[in-house]
Design an enzyme around this catalytic site. Structure first.
Site, PDB file in Angstrom:
ATOM      1  N   ASP A 181     -35.236  23.896 -74.900  1.00 17.81           N
ATOM      2  CA  ASP A 181     -35.511  24.292 -73.514  1.00 17.81           C
ATOM      3  C   ASP A 181     -36.337  25.584 -73.526  1.00 17.81           C
ATOM      4  OD1 ASP A 181     -35.516  24.956 -70.861  1.00 17.81           O
ATOM      5  OD2 ASP A 181     -33.327  25.076 -70.644  1.00 17.81           O
ATOM      6  N   GLU A 185     -25.194  18.209 -68.639  1.00 15.36           N
ATOM      7  CA  GLU A 185     -25.238  19.525 -69.276  1.00 15.36           C
ATOM      8  C   GLU A 185     -23.887  20.237 -69.145  1.00 15.36           C
ATOM      9  OE1 GLU A 185     -28.264  22.182 -67.707  1.00 15.36           O
ATOM     10  OE2 GLU A 185     -28.111  23.384 -69.529  1.00 15.36           O
ATOM     11  N   GLU A 217     -35.273  21.356 -62.869  1.00 11.11           N
ATOM     12  CA  GLU A 217     -34.255  22.271 -62.353  1.00 11.11           C
ATOM     13  C   GLU A 217     -34.843  23.240 -61.328  1.00 11.11           C
ATOM     14  OE1 GLU A 217     -33.457  24.088 -66.359  1.00 11.11           O
ATOM     15  OE2 GLU A 217     -33.233  25.901 -65.182  1.00 11.11           O
ATOM     16  N   LYS A 271     -32.248  27.289 -76.800  1.00  9.51           N
ATOM     17  CA  LYS A 271     -33.325  27.974 -76.093  1.00  9.51           C
ATOM     18  C   LYS A 271     -34.509  28.203 -77.025  1.00  9.51           C
ATOM     19  CE  LYS A 271     -31.463  28.202 -72.132  1.00  9.51           C
ATOM     20  NZ  LYS A 271     -32.070  27.531 -70.992  1.00  9.51           N
ATOM     21  N   ASP A 287     -30.671  20.101 -60.098  1.00  6.38           N
ATOM     22  CA  ASP A 287     -29.403  20.833 -60.075  1.00  6.38           C
ATOM     23  C   ASP A 287     -28.724  20.491 -58.751  1.00  6.38           C
ATOM     24  OD1 ASP A 287     -27.415  22.900 -59.535  1.00  6.38           O
ATOM     25  OD2 ASP A 287     -28.202  23.838 -61.339  1.00  6.38           O
ATOM     26  N   GLU A 320     -37.405  20.437 -72.776  1.00  2.99           N
ATOM     27  CA  GLU A 320     -37.160  20.757 -71.359  1.00  2.99           C
ATOM     28  C   GLU A 320     -38.048  21.910 -70.878  1.00  2.99           C
ATOM     29  OE1 GLU A 320     -33.020  20.856 -70.274  1.00  2.99           O
ATOM     30  OE2 GLU A 320     -33.296  22.641 -69.032  1.00  2.99           O
ATOM     31  N   HIS A 327     -29.173  19.282 -64.250  1.00  2.00           N
ATOM     32  CA  HIS A 327     -29.019  20.665 -64.696  1.00  2.00           C
ATOM     33  C   HIS A 327     -27.687  21.176 -64.139  1.00  2.00           C
ATOM     34  CE1 HIS A 327     -29.608  25.081 -63.992  1.00  2.00           C
ATOM     35  NE2 HIS A 327     -30.051  25.005 -65.228  1.00  2.00           N
TER      36      HIS A 327
END
Ligand code: CA
Length: 377
Positions: A194, A329, A246, A166, A269, A220, A296
């Site tokens: 991300d 993922e 996502e 992250k 997703d 991302e 995702h």
């Protein structure tokens, strides 16, 4: 054979260690599950991604359309749900409710036909899927960079060859974290970042330029999902591949993302963007744009199994003799629901997970655990 009933459950669990990312914090996990039951008692499980209680209301709205239908004709049922919801849900959680029901019907269909979902989707290109560990969330600690680096090393020890961390706090802090993790894991492990759309355009560009030398596999959600032009502009100015999607829904959403040249990697997703029926079509659309799909995935074993089956069927573009791996993922943040609710638990071997061979999705929900984690209504 007809569908007899559609059941919905909200499962929840408080976290032992609250964590946060660039947008907000978590102190619990809440997920909406859907069980679609046929007349003979055969059932399938699905899952929605997003606010669980809102998705559950959507499932209850859609359930009467699904009851009495033939579960073998899943895409026809999908079209019926979509048409009924479209005036209110061109994107958002009602689409997640459609997704949850659709995934459950695919699972049921597979069980009725005695075939894994991946075979019914058109056939596997691979028997195991390379997974990347998602983790390195933020927690309250004196040495966050050190803690993140130690967590990254633990994933490498578990066999993961690719990790996603992250970012999105502020550019200087984020660069320091990326450097700490890259230094700790060495150059051979793939590393992704991300931002969860925390950056402005100029911040995203400044961050990308500073981490370009660190061998980043993709960046991302750099900017807000509404800023298609910002995505396109950044993509033209950094050598790091840009990933996103996502927060996109349905074919139309991905057409917008892809036709605006926003991403190198599309990330629908399955539990939100329209289920397996629609994500199969999104993958075909992405292929036409010469864009690979890396879904995702952030939920229980149901969501992960749906991802495994879909990714096992994806063609990689461009095709070639030494084909790059397809990727999926695999969230590793604390989630007792993922770890206890479904069986079997998926194990990672040298960074890959085997696609289940059992009929349907190949996962089942433990009824005792479902009772334990279900929110009383
Ligand atoms: Ca993400």
């Amino acid at each position: 054979m007809r569908i007899k009933q559609v059941e919905s459950y909200v499962v929840e669990q408080r976290l032992e260690t609250p964590f946060y990312f660039s947008q907000f914090g978590f102190d619990e996990r809440q997920i909406c599950l859907v069980k679609v039951v046929a007349e003979d008692g055969t059932y399938g499980w699905g899952e929605g991604y997003g606010p669980a209680n809102v998705i559950r209301a959507g499932v209850e709205f859609l359930a009467p359309l699904v009851q009495g239908e033939d579960p073998l004709q899943v895409e026809a049922i999908w079209s019926k749900m979509h048409l009924r919801a479209m005036d209110y849900a061109r994107r958002g959680v009602l689409v997640a409710a459609i997704s949850a029901i659709d995934i459950a019907i695919w699972d049921l269909r597979g069980k009725l036909l005695n075939q894994p979902v991946s075979v019914l989707l058109g056939g596997r290109r691979r028997e195991s899927v390379k997974v990347y560990a998602t983790g390195m969330y933020f927690t309250e600690t004196d040495d966050l960079a050190g803690k993140l680096a130690a967590e990254a090393c633990a994933y490498v020890e578990q066999g993961f060859q690719a990790l996603k961390m992250k970012v999105g706090l502020d550019v200087d802090t984020d660069v320091r974290h990326v450097r700490a993790i890259r230094d700790a894991i060495g150059d051979e492990i793939e590393l992704m970042v991300d931002a969860n759309h925390a950056y402005s355009r100029s911040e995203a560009l400044a961050f990308a330029k500073r981490i370009e030398p660190l061998g980043i596999r993709f960046f991302e959600e750099p900017v807000t999902p509404e800023d298609y032009e910002g995505y396109r502009e950044l993509r033209g100015r950094t050598s790091i591949p840009i990933a996103g999607g996502e927060c996109e829904y349905l074919l139309a959403g991905f057409r917008h993302l892809l036709s605006n040249n926003c991403v190198d990697i599309a990330q629908p997703d399955i539990c939100a963007a329209g289920g397996l029926s629609e994500c199969k079509r999104i993958a075909a659309l992405a292929q036409a744009f010469q864009t690979n799909v890396v879904p995702h995935s952030w939920g229980t074993g149901i969501a992960f199994a749906a991802g495994l089956h879909l990714v096992s069927t994806l063609d990689i573009v461009p095709g070639r003799l030494r084909m790059p791996d397809a990727l999926l993922e695999m969230d590793r943040s604390e989630n007792a629901l993922r770890d206890n609710l479904t069986a079997p638990i998926f194990s990672v071997s040298d960074g890959y997970v085997t696609v289940p061979n059992a009929p349907g999705l190949g996962v089942d929900v433990d009824p005792d655990m479902l009772a334990r984690f279900s929110r009383a209504v």
